[in-house]
Design an enzyme around this catalytic site. Structure first.
Site, PDB file in Angstrom:
ATOM      1  N   ARG A 230       0.864  -1.172   0.000  1.00  0.00           N
ATOM      2  CA  ARG A 230       0.000   0.000   0.000  1.00  0.00           C
ATOM      3  C   ARG A 230       0.910   1.234   0.000  1.00  0.00           C
ATOM      4  NH1 ARG A 230      -3.575  -2.709  -1.497  1.00  0.00           N
ATOM      5  NH2 ARG A 230      -5.594  -3.122  -0.514  1.00  0.00           N
TER       6      ARG A 230
ATOM      7  N   GLU B  50      -3.163   7.884  -3.702  1.00  0.00           N
ATOM      8  CA  GLU B  50      -3.741   7.378  -4.939  1.00  0.00           C
ATOM      9  C   GLU B  50      -5.048   8.079  -5.261  1.00  0.00           C
ATOM     10  OE1 GLU B  50      -4.047   2.979  -5.628  1.00  0.00           O
ATOM     11  OE2 GLU B  50      -2.057   3.076  -4.714  1.00  0.00           O
TER      12      GLU B  50
ATOM     13  N   HIS C 225      -1.539   0.548  -9.810  1.00  0.00           N
ATOM     14  CA  HIS C 225      -2.154  -0.431  -8.885  1.00  0.00           C
ATOM     15  C   HIS C 225      -2.749  -1.623  -9.665  1.00  0.00           C
ATOM     16  CE1 HIS C 225      -4.033  -0.636  -4.580  1.00  0.00           C
ATOM     17  NE2 HIS C 225      -3.793  -1.863  -5.053  1.00  0.00           N
TER      18      HIS C 225
HETATM   19  N1  LIG Z   1      -0.775  -3.853  -5.166  1.00  0.00           N
HETATM   20  C1  LIG Z   1      -1.786  -4.684  -5.166  1.00  0.00           C
HETATM   21  O1  LIG Z   1      -2.590  -4.752  -6.078  1.00  0.00           O
HETATM   22  C2  LIG Z   1      -1.947  -5.625  -4.018  1.00  0.00           C
HETATM   23  C3  LIG Z   1      -2.469  -6.903  -4.266  1.00  0.00           C
HETATM   24  C4  LIG Z   1      -2.638  -7.763  -3.194  1.00  0.00           C
HETATM   25  C5  LIG Z   1      -2.278  -7.359  -1.915  1.00  0.00           C
HETATM   26  N2  LIG Z   1      -1.771  -6.117  -1.722  1.00  0.00           N
HETATM   27  C6  LIG Z   1      -1.355  -5.700  -0.366  1.00  0.00           C
HETATM   28  O2  LIG Z   1      -0.461  -6.692   0.132  1.00  0.00           O
HETATM   29  C7  LIG Z   1      -0.756  -6.932   1.501  1.00  0.00           C
HETATM   30  C8  LIG Z   1      -0.273  -8.303   1.908  1.00  0.00           C
HETATM   31  O3  LIG Z   1      -1.096  -9.318   1.352  1.00  0.00           O
HETATM   32  P1  LIG Z   1      -0.897 -10.852   1.765  1.00  0.00           P
HETATM   33  O4  LIG Z   1      -1.992 -11.620   1.148  1.00  0.00           O
HETATM   34  O5  LIG Z   1       0.503 -11.275   1.524  1.00  0.00           O
HETATM   35  O6  LIG Z   1      -1.151 -10.731   3.340  1.00  0.00           O
HETATM   36  P2  LIG Z   1      -0.519 -11.594   4.514  1.00  0.00           P
HETATM   37  O7  LIG Z   1      -1.338 -11.276   5.715  1.00  0.00           O
HETATM   38  O8  LIG Z   1      -0.368 -13.019   4.096  1.00  0.00           O
HETATM   39  O9  LIG Z   1       0.962 -10.979   4.688  1.00  0.00           O
HETATM   40  C9  LIG Z   1       1.246  -9.801   5.344  1.00  0.00           C
HETATM   41  C10 LIG Z   1       2.473 -10.024   6.212  1.00  0.00           C
HETATM   42  O10 LIG Z   1       2.882  -8.766   6.756  1.00  0.00           O
HETATM   43  C11 LIG Z   1       3.415  -9.054   8.045  1.00  0.00           C
HETATM   44  N3  LIG Z   1       3.489  -7.839   8.826  1.00  0.00           N
HETATM   45  C12 LIG Z   1       2.500  -7.181   9.476  1.00  0.00           C
HETATM   46  N4  LIG Z   1       2.992  -6.117  10.126  1.00  0.00           N
HETATM   47  C13 LIG Z   1       4.327  -6.096   9.862  1.00  0.00           C
HETATM   48  C14 LIG Z   1       5.388  -5.241  10.259  1.00  0.00           C
HETATM   49  N5  LIG Z   1       5.155  -4.182  11.057  1.00  0.00           N
HETATM   50  N6  LIG Z   1       6.620  -5.500   9.806  1.00  0.00           N
HETATM   51  C15 LIG Z   1       6.854  -6.580   8.999  1.00  0.00           C
HETATM   52  N7  LIG Z   1       5.880  -7.437   8.612  1.00  0.00           N
HETATM   53  C16 LIG Z   1       4.639  -7.180   9.046  1.00  0.00           C
HETATM   54  C17 LIG Z   1       2.450 -10.101   8.606  1.00  0.00           C
HETATM   55  O11 LIG Z   1       3.027 -10.801   9.697  1.00  0.00           O
HETATM   56  C18 LIG Z   1       2.230 -10.978   7.389  1.00  0.00           C
HETATM   57  O12 LIG Z   1       3.127 -12.075   7.334  1.00  0.00           O
HETATM   58  C19 LIG Z   1      -2.275  -6.706   1.590  1.00  0.00           C
HETATM   59  O13 LIG Z   1      -2.681  -6.379   2.890  1.00  0.00           O
HETATM   60  C20 LIG Z   1      -2.514  -5.591   0.603  1.00  0.00           C
HETATM   61  O14 LIG Z   1      -2.477  -4.358   1.267  1.00  0.00           O
HETATM   62  C21 LIG Z   1      -1.602  -5.249  -2.742  1.00  0.00           C
HETATM   63  O1  LIG Z   2      -5.426  -5.605  -1.619  1.00  0.00           O
HETATM   64  C1  LIG Z   2      -5.651  -5.973  -2.773  1.00  0.00           C
HETATM   65  O2  LIG Z   2      -6.229  -7.038  -3.039  1.00  0.00           O
HETATM   66  C2  LIG Z   2      -5.166  -5.154  -3.928  1.00  0.00           C
HETATM   67  O3  LIG Z   2      -4.655  -3.951  -3.618  1.00  0.00           O
HETATM   68  C3  LIG Z   2      -5.979  -5.193  -5.156  1.00  0.00           C
HETATM   69  O4  LIG Z   2      -5.862  -6.478  -5.654  1.00  0.00           O
END
Ligand SMILES: NC(=O)c1ccc[n+]([C@@H]2O[C@H](COP(=O)([O-])OP(=O)(O)OC[C@H]3O[C@@H](n4cnc5c(N)ncnc54)[C@H](O)[C@@H]3O)[C@@H](O)[C@H]2O)c1
Ligand SMILES: O=C(O)[C@H](O)CO
Length: 386
Positions: free
Chosen positions: A273, A302, A320
């Site tokens: 994010r 954004e 994004h």
């Molecule tokens: N750009 C995009 O389109 C897109 C797509 C999918 C997800 N995302 C973002 O990616 C994030 C992660 O998704 P995910 O499915 O891997 O989630 P997830 O919960 O599997 O992984 C997140 C990880 O972050 C760790 N974490 C939390 N706080 C932390 C800190 N202070 N320092 C270090 N690590 C920390 C958690 O322990 C966890 O392992 C989502 O929350 C979303 O915001 C963005």
């Molecule tokens: O959190 C998410 O899933 C993304 O930002 C969009 O796929």
């Protein structure tokens, strides 16, 4: 009085009224809702980001559930409106739900769904693409070519970084961070250093096994290290990719001081994010360090970029799109719809939100469960025994 919002209606006589604040890819999600007696209303307003007032107008007086988007502000006002309309279910069409005030949802007894798992590999692939594009200066070289500036091969033309043997750093080694780490380690034979609040045991085992395989092949093995602080990753890694959730602990995780500790020729990738990075500090750092490169999928404000970012040759910026593969986006729509449907039908919560494949199989009906409800515990919802 709020302005009426234009909608497309499917199955007008359905018993349950479900709203999607945006058209979503595929039709399976619509069919699944219709088959279970839902009237589906899809907002067709031209504006990209709906305001709270727009969504209140959509919800109206009777609404059983809403599928919403990460651009919307789901706080007390919207959950109150949904609850007044008799609604008990909301799902983001996203895994991240920092746009949702889960405490407010709890207050009104509304279940909040998200879409984990289906986007893990797609998002990791984009992070890997940005890492490669930054390392090999692909966007700069493409612009140069199209501008008609190429007049012959030169030893110094667009020299970048070799990834093999370098160290990839992952901050937040959850689903996506771990998938990205595996791609970079296996694909480019990079060593791994990661920082997470929890140990990524499966990832560690993978890198150990791959290192042993390389060694048995007479090749240089790869290594992993779990860092005891984020700063250790920033100091040691050549490519750093950010994959934590956005919350109070990760806001501006990358700031001026931390950027200064990174290698001068490091690559920073952000597909988590925008606010995880202090973007103003980043622009300044890019100006001062022309060999430092970034690949950004997300931005602090954004859809805007902070002043100066768009002019930086050492930045690659995309809108994004990390989860934007057809299969993934259709799957996200399906999971979001099934979260809302499951709650309306009183189904239990799926036991493991990381294993959502049974919901995505187009040749079989989905399990009678909500794939992923983030406040299931707070609401005391039952877990599926399936
Ligand atoms: N750009 C995009 O389109 C897109 C797509 C999918 C997800 N995302 C973002 O990616 C994030 C992660 O998704 P995910 O499915 O891997 O989630 P997830 O919960 O599997 O992984 C997140 C990880 O972050 C760790 N974490 C939390 N706080 C932390 C800190 N202070 N320092 C270090 N690590 C920390 C958690 O322990 C966890 O392992 C989502 O929350 C979303 O915001 C963005
Ligand atoms: O959190 C998410 O899933 C993304 O930002 C969009 O796929």
């Amino acid at each position: 009085m709020a302005k009426p919002v234009s909608v497309e209606v499917w199955n007008p006589n359905g018993k349950y009224r479900v709203i999607s604040t945006k058209p979503m890819p595929g039709t399976r999600w619509i069919n699944l809702l219709i088959e279970q007696d839902c009237r589906v209303e899809i907002c067709t307003e031209k504006k990209t980001i709906l305001s709270v007032e727009d969504i209140i107008a959509l919800i109206g007086n009777k609404c059983d559930g809403v599928i919403g988007q990460l651009t919307e502000d789901w706080g007390d006002t919207l959950f109150a409106a949904l609850s007044r309309a008799g609604g008990k279910a909301f799902s983001n069409m996203a895994v991240g739900y920092n746009n949702v005030d889960v405490n407010a949802a709890n207050k009104y007894g509304v279940a909040v769904g998200n879409t984990p798992g289906v986007l893990t590999e797609t998002t990791a692939e984009l992070a890997a693409s940005l890492s490669l594009s930054a390392a090999r200066r692909i966007v700069e070289a493409d612009e140069f070519m199209r501008a008609g500036l190429y007049d012959g091969w030169l030893p110094h033309l667009f020299v970048g970084n070799l990834l093999k043997g370098q160290t990839v750093g992952v901050i937040g080694a959850g689903r996506i961070g771990s998938a990205y780490a595996r791609m970079m380690v296996e694909g480019f034979k990079m060593n791994l250093i990661y920082y997470d609040l929890y140990q990524a045991t499966r990832l560690e085992k993978f890198v150990t096994a791959y290192g042993e395989f390389l060694k048995s092949n007479g090749e240089q093995p790869v290594y992993w290290k779990r860092a005891s602080s984020m700063d250790e990753v920033l100091r040691e890694a050549d490519v750093i990719s950010l994959h934590p959730v956005l919350d109070k602990t990760t806001y501006h995780l990358i700031n001026k001081e931390r950027l200064a500790t990174m290698k001068k020729e490091a690559i920073l990738v952000n597909c988590s994010r925008g606010p995880v990075v202090d973007e103003v500090a980043l622009v300044e750092h890019l100006k001062q360090n022309p060999m430092f490169r970034v690949g950004l999928d997300v931005f602090e404000d954004e859809p805007f970029m902070k002043p100066g970012l768009a002019e930086m040759k050492n930045a690659i910026v995309v809108p994004h799109i990390a989860s934007a593969s057809k299969w993934t986006r259709e799957g996200m729509a399906t999971l979001a719809a099934l979260n809302v449907l499951g709650k309306i039908k009183g189904y239990p919560i799926w036991g493991d939100p990381n294993q959502v494949a049974p919901f995505l199989n187009e040749n079989a009906p989905p399990p009678a469960a909500c794939p992923s409800i983030v406040n299931a515990k707070a609401l005391g919802l039952p877990v599926s025994k399936l």
